[in-house]
Design an enzyme around this catalytic site. Structure first.
Site: not given
Length: 773
Positions: A550, A582, A584, A638, A653
């Site tokens: 991203k 991801a 989608l 993470e 996003k």
């Protein structure tokens, strides 16, 4: 008397063993034979460079010693008598070596210097052979030798000029020597022995496995040689046309293969197009102005200026209004041509009768060639339709009245893809479209992507006609290159090494995109670092981009815009579906709505599988800190869970979606609520209030066109699609003028290396099969 002409090129005479192979073909040929030889491969370039004459001597000396030849050979090139004399040294020495070798093998071979037979005269466009004199000299010198059963060996590439001086016939001129001799002796056939199986449907540098062409008409071959088919000298066909002598192109190393026959009589071809070719490093010049309309002589003056400066024009196109005329020339002639036109039309430019002389650089001319194109209805529609589907823009087009050739000027960066597109259109998809990947990142997503590529290789080849392979793999240590591409077993072994922490990249530093020779290159970024410089380098070298990372799309807006502008200039595509959803299809859905004139007015989404898991855990009464620990243990976070809890990933996003809608924003403009510093008690209180109101907490990104962009916790009721989200499922709600009262909802798994890799693979396949309709 049945006479044949053989010609052997430099690659067929590169060393002792190839010279022996050529000698065997000469010795075993039936009937009367004249043989033309080129210099050893690379010798002409060496003589032009004038740097290392020791190499010239050593290479010939090694061949002479290995062949076991006796006698005195002058191993020093001719110096001090001009460039032509020096360049002639290679052909003359090779003809002497071949003659000596054949004599040693019992063949009655004899050396005949080309200057005694090949005579040239000055024509309007330069030196051309003198057909009358060449025929007289060939019959006077060669016919007695042939009648006596001797086999003449003639150096190619050279001849006598108008004043008897030594001249060269240009690059590939040995082909020309052979066909001149063929015409002069009225030979039964001329055979050019090369390192390939004849002419192909396209250049192998564009198509992995082009199809061999069994036969061509003289005119088709001439078109192909002029438009970049380097296997054949452009003028070599001319001497054979009037006497109707067939020309054969054969492979020295596989002489039993059929090769290509070029003649005046060819069988009907069901395919209207015989072959595709391209000339690169061109510029498009346009002479434009309303003052040109109806004025006679503009075209004549334009091309007179080119002719006076000896500039060759490869394509011409003129508007019916006569308000503009454009043509393509070699890039090396651009400055000279521009100045010549400005001088020729100085009056018109000064008085604005001609508005401008425009130069477009980085152009290629792509040509479809075939006699079957004449009268074939709908051919242009097939060409333009294929280009439309592949998003290849045509700058100019030209088609001769013979209809044997359609030539198109396009961006040079699109040459490979344009040839692939047309090859699929006219020759089918039997051979796979080869796509080479540079994968930046060899972590969990990179490994999952490679596993999917390997497991689906047969499916992708069968279903889409695509061979998608890994050309380079980049890790934090450096990179590893594969030639031509990595095998599936090789890649799986590297994954095992990575898991065992024994993987070694092999080469340090960034990938040298400019040095990678690929048919169709895609750079795939599945890292989480700032790769702006690397991606820009990939685009400048005509690699498409596929991103799961991203950061390149959420950095400073100027860098974001620069990325897309560079892609546009270089004819590249960007795909980045996996950056938001991801696997989608969120970006794809938004783009299709925009294209349909139904641009989203509001986007709301839960874009974090990690935060979705935490919200579901809170719904069930789990303490927040406990839920975070559980998510971490399951590998959903993470390494530092605070990277998820701060909401930065979701904000990125949201920013990508906002920019997709044309909103010029920075990451700092987004209102982002962090969960990292909220206590268990506060979460318990907020969950309790929501439940009392019949609602649930969800971490939602909101993008309201040009009004609001925010990321944070929201209470949602049963009327919201987010109310029913469970676990790591992602979801986006899209409101548009047509979906105002009932938003379009996309739901599915949005987390995990496998799902993200699947989204990346979908983008790769979409780019790879743009020509597969």
């Amino acid at each position: 008397m049945q006479i044949q002409i053989f010609k052997f090129g430099g690659s067929s005479l590169n060393e002792a063993k190839t010279i022996l192979r050529a000698a065997e073909l000469i010795k075993s040929a039936p009937g009367s034979l004249v043989t033309v030889v080129s210099a050893m491969g690379g010798i002409t370039d060496l003589l032009i460079a004038r740097t290392d004459f020791a190499e010239y001597k050593n290479r010939h000396q090694d061949a002479i010693r290995t062949l076991g030849l006796d006698g005195n050979f002058d191993l020093a090139p001719v110096l001090g008598h001009g460039m032509a004399a020096r360049l002639a040294s290679g052909e003359r020495l090779m003809a002497q070596i071949m003659t000596a070798l054949l004599q040693k093998q019992g063949v009655d071979a004899i050396y005949v210097d080309a200057l005694e037979i090949i005579h040239t005269q000055m024509g309007p466009a330069g030196l051309v052979y003198d057909a009358r004199v060449c025929a007289e000299r060939a019959h006077e010198i060669l016919m007695p030798l042939l009648r006596a059963g001797q086999r003449p060996i003639v150096p190619g590439f050279i001849g006598s000029g108008p004043n008897g001086e030594l001249v060269t016939l240009g690059r590939g001129g040995s082909d020309y020597t052979a066909t001149i001799l063929g015409a002069s002796l009225n030979a039964e056939r001329v055979t050019l022995y090369k390192e390939v199986d004849g002419l192909l449907t396209a250049d192998p540098k564009y198509i992995p496995k082009p199809q061999p062409i069994a036969e061509l008409h003289y005119q088709e071959a001439a078109e192909l040689s002029y438009y970049g088919a380097k296997i054949l000298h452009p003028r070599s066909i001319v001497p054979l046309i009037k006497p109707k002598i067939p020309l054969y192109l054969k492979n020295t190393f596989y002489p039993d293969r059929p090769g290509t026959k070029i003649s005046g009589e060819v069988s009907e071809n069901l395919n209207p197009v015989r072959a595709l070719t391209a000339i690169t490093q061109q510029v498009l010049i346009s002479v434009e102005g309303c003052g040109m309309m109806g004025v006679p002589g503009v075209a004549m003056r334009t091309f007179k200026a080119m002719a006076e400066n000896r500039v060759s024009v490869t394509l011409i196109s003129q508007a019916s209004s006569e308000a503009s005329i454009c043509f393509t020339i070699a890039k090396s002639d651009c400055a000279l041509s521009h100045e010549a036109l400005r001088k020729e039309f100085a009056f018109e430019l000064q008085n604005q009768l001609i508005e401008r002389i425009q130069i477009v650089e980085n152009v290629a001319v792509v040509a479809c060639v075939g006699r079957g194109m004449k009268g074939y209805r709908g051919l242009s529609a097939r060409v333009f339709g294929a280009f439309k589907h592949a998003n290849v823009n045509i700058m100019a087009i030209a088609q001769g009245s013979s209809e044997f050739n359609i030539s198109m000027a396009i961006a040079e960066s699109e040459t490979s893809f344009a040839i692939q597109t047309l090859h699929h259109e006219f020759f089918g998809a039997e051979d796979p479209l080869q796509v080479e990947l540079v994968i930046e990142g060899f972590g969990q997503i990179g490994q999952a992507l490679i596993q999917q590529l390997v497991s689906q290789e047969d499916y992708l080849r069968k279903e889409f006609g695509a061979l998608i392979g890994v050309k380079a793999l980049v890790d934090s240590q450096g990179h590893r290159l594969f030639d031509p591409i990595a095998s599936g077993s090789q890649l799986m072994e590297l994954i095992e090494q990575k898991k065992a922490k024994s993987f070694r990249a092999g080469m340090s530093g960034p990938i040298p995109f400019s040095q990678l020779l690929v048919h169709r290159g895609i750079c795939v970024d599945v890292t989480a670092i700032d790769h702006h410089a690397t991606l820009m380098d990939a685009l400048r070298n005509h690699f498409d981009l596929v991103l799961a990372n991203k950061k390149p799309l959420t950095g400073p807006f100027l860098e974001y815009a620069d990325l897309f502008e560079t892609a546009k200039i270089n004819g590249c595509q960007l795909r980045y579906e996996a950056t938001v959803g991801a696997g989608l299809p969120i970006i794809d859905t938004v783009d299709k709505l925009v294209q349909a004139g139904d641009a989203p007015s509001k986007l709301e989404g839960c874009f974090s599988g990690t935060l979705g898991y935490l919200m579901s855990a809170l719904d069930s009464g789990t303490v927040f800190s406990t839920a975070v620990a559980q998510a971490q243990a399951l590998g959903l976070t993470e390494p530092d869970p605070k990277d998820d809890l701060r909401g930065t990933d979701v904000a990125r996003k949201a920013l990508i979606l906002a920019r997709e809608l044309g909103w010029n924003l920075e990451l700092s403009d987004i209102q982002t609520e962090s969960l990292a510093d909220i206590s268990d008690e506060e979460f318990k209180e907020r969950v309790g209030r929501a439940h009392q109101a019949g609602k649930r907490l969800r971490y939602i990104a909101k993008v309201v066109a040009h009004q609001e962009i925010s990321v944070g916790l929201h209470e949602v009721g049963p009327d919201s699609p987010f109310y029913y989200l469970v676990g790591t499922t992602n979801q986006v709600s899209i409101s548009t003028p047509r979906y105002e009262h009932s938003p379009l909802v996309v739901t599915g798994p949005g987390a995990g290396a496998g799902v993200t890799a699947a989204g990346v693979l979908n983008d790769i396949v979409a780019l790879a099969v743009r020509v597969r309709r």
